[in-house]
Design an enzyme around this catalytic site. Structure first.
Site, PDB file in Angstrom:
ATOM      1  N   GLU A 152       0.843  -1.215   0.000  1.00 46.58           N
ATOM      2  CA  GLU A 152       0.000   0.000   0.000  1.00 46.58           C
ATOM      3  C   GLU A 152       0.868   1.252   0.000  1.00 46.58           C
ATOM      4  O   GLU A 152       0.669   2.157   0.806  1.00 46.58           O
ATOM      5  CB  GLU A 152      -0.901  -0.041   1.255  1.00 46.58           C
ATOM      6  CG  GLU A 152      -1.507  -1.423   1.472  1.00 46.58           C
ATOM      7  CD  GLU A 152      -2.231  -1.599   2.813  1.00 46.58           C
ATOM      8  OE1 GLU A 152      -2.152  -0.706   3.647  1.00 46.58           O
ATOM      9  OE2 GLU A 152      -2.883  -2.631   2.993  1.00 46.58           O
ATOM     10  N   CYS A 212     -10.005   0.187   8.438  1.00 42.13           N
ATOM     11  CA  CYS A 212      -9.649   1.552   8.804  1.00 42.13           C
ATOM     12  C   CYS A 212     -10.463   2.592   8.047  1.00 42.13           C
ATOM     13  O   CYS A 212     -10.741   3.677   8.564  1.00 42.13           O
ATOM     14  CB  CYS A 212      -8.161   1.788   8.550  1.00 42.13           C
ATOM     15  SG  CYS A 212      -7.588   1.175   6.962  1.00 42.13           S
TER      16      CYS A 212
END
Lengths: 646, 646
Positions: A317, A413
């Site tokens: 990521e 998240c």
């Protein structure tokens, strides 16, 4: 660094009523917060249990069972609480507040006597506190609790959660620092740094600020703390896929004051930069501000997608290299764009430079908005700029790209991050200094501000971004101050009238400045918003010869629902006429861009390549919709950058 | 399935002397086999130890220490031995043969009393034999030992290794099968199936053939063996990244006779298909042949790169979906193209259809050749069609793509696979039936064949692919048979002369057929080889509007060394004149393709996208070289598919 940093207005002093954003500001309290509360309590039958509240109950000794889920699961509760706090500030709800109070009380009961707070380490590895800063996320979790506490205290004045996180913060201050006997580490995932600044602001306790400085300034010093930690004989590896560990992943490859390029995990990076900007402002630390500017420029000029997405590599990521911006394999995490907006907002307040808000607006109107469905109960974690659903396959290099929004995630998240962002959306609109008021975003609202001991009321009306017409009525009660109105980078024919008369004012760092005594003036701002072609730097390999469409702050995309599939075969003539058509029935009312384009004709063979066939273009009518609204109809292909006929 | 399957000529009966291939046929015995021997013995200082021979010594009780390396490490030794066997058949070398004999003897000493042979399970998990068919690779290793044994026996007549693998094969026949008390599993990595067919051919023992059939026909039946195995309470997970396990990864998602598309790990797939083709031929199993044709078509029409590469996903090295052929993130493993060539060769022998050999030639001349440096000591595992070295970064989604060839690999299947392929290269040239001789590849050689009890000598002379001129002298001694000469799909103006006179023969399935009594005829074959533009099906998203250059069997690419960097910004007019220029000094002598093209002009801003800039094309001279020869100069960018001006 002569002037003080400008600040947000308190959320309670801003009442939003904006045609474009009402959907979200209503959706979050009405739908999203209740939906997420049910998820946190494992009450939605077809969503796998999140274990969030259950873990806290187990830690509080009020439920039996095994603690489950990722190590950083507590943050979902914290970010939900933070969203609730912002929401309550402008939409009081006694039932919701009571629920939040109960959660806060539960968190208090889950806290250890010494202030430690973390369900994973308390329940699963009680002997291993602070022994895995690389991946254990204890400080990351602590940070989110602090952010929630600061927000809840500001809204409600209730100090229970603030007291909880101060005990936690005090434990951190004892535990971490330069003294012998203290832990010399810093967070594997930055976040607590910016939270400690918030805690400092909420309490005035310098020790929290000092710890934030320590964490920021210690990061990346040699020898690398994480590399050392990973070599400990009893180190327990939570995420084997991170091995061998690359310190750039956590921006610890060198001291932050030497970093020239944005590296590593994108969310980690922007949360760190937020704290750097905070410290630069509070300490008037010009060196750190300069570093923030260097990192910002590298990020937004060379490593950011047109949608405000960041993080080019699906694996880890993370940022990769300048101009590496693949459209279909990127990560462009929703949380990363939220962090980008937070960083940009801080930079705009530090520098009084409107260009930062161009990027903040880009992120909010495009990637962050794309992160949530129009109905509020589905989320994107990854935000690609090109989707071919057939190849978003599990067990392949593209497994991270989902062709439809998801109900929740194992690592969740993003949904609560969206909730806290949209409930605090008002804080992005204005920045106030001693005798300055900056209008950053064009969102319809009324706001009250104390300005030089006078109460000023602002009434901003607009249908932006449908048009670039904005009316501002300033009831200033005689206050004298400078009003700064952002001139968006895309704005054409920007002009300002005061009480109907054209004003010949001055532009400063991208803001239109009007200094005067304010009584009851009406400011008319207008600029042209029209569909425009955007080109891609030929250095961006993935987009050579491609164009994208924007209109004002919105990036547009072509969806299969409007244009059938095989969107990659579309060509646009950059000189084609772009028509804007308002469709009241589409996607809750949206401006479409319609144009004539081309499509490569299908072949008469199914072979992947051929010496005999060639390329024929056939004319085709095309319709583009805002990227932020994509994937709200039947699943299908989507594309932002299309080929141009050059 | 009326006619018998045609067969290869024994390697010893073919003497290659080909300008294009001599490099490799000399390189392998002179350089590659000795280099790999040193690697197998951990004798190259800057190559990490392979542990291959050491593990065998430990298993033989002749060295102390811990067995190291991947579970399937024994196969590197096996494939090296197989390469040695082929090499010895046409280039005797008593020293090398003695070394091979010693290795064989060592293998024998490492074998268990009951025939079991595998250094990993013998030394590390002796109690867990056959308990991890999913990932343990025991059968895969067994297969490569069998292939080596069959080759070594055929070349040398020595039976020591054949005896070893027969004991192993007999153990497999006892262990696996449909009877109660037998293990009903099959290999997680197909390979032993085709090897058992070779063992059957070498020994005549039907039991090996029967086990090959059992493995092929049992694969994919419900309930899935691997899913069951993974659920065993004491299952030991060697490759956690494979979880959750996708049976398509190992082509076990359904019985092979129902599969319509090529799925999963590309090397696993093509090795399985080889065995299916073998069984189809031996058993005259029309259903299985039909299945092979269906899978072949799906693969080569829709899931194969122009270079003969297969496997679009870096993660799990696997097939994805039709027309998903990304150039820069693909796997396109060297071993997969070798397996593709093996499968295509079998299919050509089953069907007498030349189109299979077009693909075999494509794989050998392009991806397989690219897998090894011109010096023989560097290897590509992954063979991308577009490389931008800056972004081939560790710890990203593109970490599998290496911008330069490597000295060796932790998983080193490719280098020895290249060695055994090029030492057995002669076997691809001819296929012989009862009264038929097929010329499949145009490689200069002399060969002798028994044809209807007469010895036939073929003398094939050519400078192919520099030109399409081939001369065949057939000293037939009066033998009457049909000579079939492949007409390549790319060939223009294909014509044949016999003893100087133009022949008006017939084409059959892509072969030019000449049936006659052969005495001492000279056949002249000529066809035009010239640079050509290849187009990509618009369904291939990664290549919309792009073109590639080929010349005969060779795919061309543009390298930074000839064209500077930023190759993605190159445009070609499909109507541009393509000039071929022979460069004797370049890459050991190569034909270049030169042409005029365009390049997007650099921007005056470093921003990744912009509303003000646009696209300007500037003329540029371009030089392309064969893809098989790329990356033999300074490291840099490379691209196969470039934009076209359409």
């Amino acid at each position: 660094m002569n002037k003080k940093v400008t600040a947000a207005l308190p959320l309670r002093d801003i009442q939003l009523d904006d045609r474009y954003w009402n959907r979200y500001t209503k959706l979050i309290p009405d739908v999203v917060i209740p939906y997420q509360w049910r998820v946190l309590n494992d009450r939605i039958p077809d969503v796998p249990p999140s274990y969030c509240i259950r873990n806290l109950r187990i830690a509080a000794g009020e439920e039996q069972g095994e603690r489950q889920g990722t190590v950083f699961l507590d943050t979902d509760v914290a970010k939900w609480l933070e969203a609730v706090a912002y929401s309550l500030s402008w939409r009081p709800d006694s039932v919701l507040e009571k629920t939040a109070d109960e959660v806060i009380s539960l968190i208090g009961r889950a806290q250890c006597d010494d202030g430690y707070l973390n369900t994973y380490y308390t329940l699963v590895e009680p002997d291993r506190r602070w022994q895995n800063l690389t991946a254990g996320h204890e400080l990351y979790c602590a940070g989110h609790f602090m952010e929630a506490a600061a927000a809840y205290f500001e809204t409600t004045g209730k100090s229970e959660l603030l007291d909880i996180v101060c005990r936690l913060g005090d434990l951190l201050c004892q535990t971490f620092g330069p003294e012998s006997g203290q832990n010399h580490g810093y967070p594997g995932h930055p976040e607590v740094e910016l939270a400690l600044v918030k805690l400092y602001r909420a309490t005035g306790h310098e020790r929290y600020m000092e710890l934030a400085r320590y964490f920021v300034n210690t990061r990346g010093k040699s020898p690398n703390y994480f590399i050392d930690e990973l070599a400990w004989p009893d180190y327990r590896n939570i995420y084997p896929e991170f091995q061998p560990y690359d310190p750039a992943y956590s921006q610890s490859h060198m001291p932050v004051r030497q970093q020239e390029t944005v590296e590593g995990h994108a969310v980690r990076a922007v949360y760190l930069y937020c704290a750097m900007a905070d410290i630069a402002g509070i300490d008037a630390d010009g060196e750190l501000l300069e570093r923030c500017k260097i990192l910002w420029s590298n990020m937004v000029d060379k490593r950011m997608y047109i949608t405000g997405g960041i993080g080019s590599s699906g694996f880890l990521e993370r940022f990769t290299a300048d101009y590496d911006l693949p459209n279909d394999t990127c990560y462009a995490e929703t949380c990363a764009s939220i962090g980008l907006a937070q960083f940009g907002l801080r930079m705009s307040r530090l520098t009084r430079d409107a260009s930062y808000m161009d990027v903040v607006e880009r992120a909010l109107y495009n990637t962050v908005r794309a992160g949530i469905s129009l109905e509020g109960d589905r989320y994107f974690y990854v935000n690609p700029l090109e989707v071919w659903p057939d190849i978003c396959m599990e067990h392949t290099s593209r497994a991270h790209v989902k062709p439809v929004r998801q109900k929740w995630f194992d690592v969740a998240c993003c949904p609560t991050n969206i909730a806290r962002t949209f409930t605090s959306f008002g804080s992005y609109i204005y920045s106030a200094g001693e005798d300055e008021l900056f209008v950053n975003l064009f969102v319809q609202n009324t706001a009250t501000i104390q300005m030089n001991d006078k109460q000023v009321k602002i009434n901003l009306k607009t249908d932006y971004p449908r048009s670039g017409n904005i009316s501002l009525v300033v009831e200033g009660g005689g206050a004298e101050f400078a009003l700064y109105i952002r001139i968006p980078a895309f704005a054409e024919n920007f002009c300002v009238c005061i009480d109907g008369e054209k004003d010949i004012g001055t532009a400063e760092n991208g803001y239109y400045r009007i200094y005067r005594q304010w009584n009851n003036e009406q400011i008319g701002v207008s600029f042209l918003i029209r569909p425009r072609i955007v080109y891609s730097n030929p250095l961006v390999r993935a987009n050579v010869g491609k164009v994208a469409l924007i209109r004002g702050p919105e990036v547009y995309c072509f969806e299969e629902a409007d244009n059938r599939d095989d969107l990659a075969a579309i060509y646009l003539d950059p000189n084609t006429e772009l028509m804007e058509i308002w469709d009241d029935s589409l996607l809750g009312g949206t401006m479409c861009i319609c144009c004539q384009g081309y499509r490569l004709s299908p072949w008469s063979t199914d072979k992947a390549f051929d010496i005999v066939q060639s390329y024929q273009k056939q004319p085709v009518s095309l319709t583009a919709i805002p990227y932020g609204s994509w994937n709200n109809r039947s699943p299908g292909e989507m594309i932002v950058w299309v080929h141009s006929t050059i």
